[in-house]
Design a protein around this motif. Structure first.
Motif, PDB file in Angstrom:
ATOM      1  N   ASP A  85      -4.670  -4.190  -0.423  1.00 24.27           N
ATOM      2  CA  ASP A  85      -3.642  -5.103  -0.927  1.00 24.27           C
ATOM      3  C   ASP A  85      -2.621  -4.398  -1.817  1.00 24.27           C
ATOM      4  O   ASP A  85      -1.685  -5.015  -2.300  1.00 24.27           O
ATOM      5  CB  ASP A  85      -4.273  -6.276  -1.685  1.00 24.27           C
ATOM      6  CG  ASP A  85      -4.988  -5.847  -2.967  1.00 24.27           C
ATOM      7  OD1 ASP A  85      -5.122  -4.633  -3.217  1.00 24.27           O
ATOM      8  OD2 ASP A  85      -5.425  -6.741  -3.706  1.00 24.27           O
ATOM      9  N   ARG A  98      -6.519   0.005  -2.879  1.00 24.46           N
ATOM     10  CA  ARG A  98      -7.080  -1.038  -2.018  1.00 24.46           C
ATOM     11  C   ARG A  98      -6.021  -1.460  -0.993  1.00 24.46           C
ATOM     12  O   ARG A  98      -4.832  -1.230  -1.191  1.00 24.46           O
ATOM     13  CB  ARG A  98      -7.507  -2.218  -2.877  1.00 24.46           C
ATOM     14  CG  ARG A  98      -8.660  -1.856  -3.787  1.00 24.46           C
ATOM     15  CD  ARG A  98      -9.260  -3.109  -4.416  1.00 24.46           C
ATOM     16  NE  ARG A  98     -10.351  -2.761  -5.296  1.00 24.46           N
ATOM     17  CZ  ARG A  98     -10.207  -2.347  -6.557  1.00 24.46           C
ATOM     18  NH1 ARG A  98      -9.008  -2.231  -7.079  1.00 24.46           N
ATOM     19  NH2 ARG A  98     -11.256  -2.047  -7.294  1.00 24.46           N
ATOM     20  N   GLU A 109      -8.139   4.898  -6.737  1.00 19.83           N
ATOM     21  CA  GLU A 109      -8.633   4.120  -5.608  1.00 19.83           C
ATOM     22  C   GLU A 109      -7.560   3.107  -5.241  1.00 19.83           C
ATOM     23  O   GLU A 109      -7.168   2.279  -6.062  1.00 19.83           O
ATOM     24  CB  GLU A 109      -9.928   3.401  -5.985  1.00 19.83           C
ATOM     25  CG  GLU A 109     -10.484   2.539  -4.883  1.00 19.83           C
ATOM     26  CD  GLU A 109     -11.708   1.761  -5.341  1.00 19.83           C
ATOM     27  OE1 GLU A 109     -11.976   0.721  -4.720  1.00 19.83           O
ATOM     28  OE2 GLU A 109     -12.369   2.175  -6.302  1.00 19.83           O
ATOM     29  N   GLN A 152       0.829  -1.208   0.000  1.00 15.80           N
ATOM     30  CA  GLN A 152       0.000   0.000   0.000  1.00 15.80           C
ATOM     31  C   GLN A 152       0.865   1.260   0.000  1.00 15.80           C
ATOM     32  O   GLN A 152       0.527   2.249  -0.644  1.00 15.80           O
ATOM     33  CB  GLN A 152      -0.949   0.007   1.187  1.00 15.80           C
ATOM     34  CG  GLN A 152      -2.009   1.079   1.054  1.00 15.80           C
ATOM     35  CD  GLN A 152      -3.086   0.973   2.094  1.00 15.80           C
ATOM     36  OE1 GLN A 152      -2.854   0.427   3.156  1.00 15.80           O
ATOM     37  NE2 GLN A 152      -4.248   1.493   1.793  1.00 15.80           N
TER      38      GLN A 152
END
Length: 63
Positions: A36, A34, A32, A7
């Motif tokens: 992971d 996430r 965006e 990340q």
């Protein structure tokens, strides 16, 4: 030195992409990230058409 988290790497990559997008004159860019570390990008040189146009006759208000 420890390996950076996925990340953290994604955040650094998105920051660099945002700088370049602004410099290139992109009209919009949405990222965006996430947990992971995967990144979804929605970007373009033009603004999307809005569908919020309406006519005064379409308003359903009392007389």
């Amino acid at each position: 030195m420890a390996n950076p988290r996925a990340q953290t790497v994604a955040k650094q990559t998105v920051a660099a992409l945002m700088r370049e997008a602004r410099a290139a004159g992109w009209a919009r860019a949405k990222f965006e990230i996430r947990p992971d570390g995967s990144v979804t990008i929605d970007a373009g040189m033009t603004l999307p058409e809005s569908n919020d146009d309406f006519l005064a006759a379409d308003l359903r208000m009392g007389k």
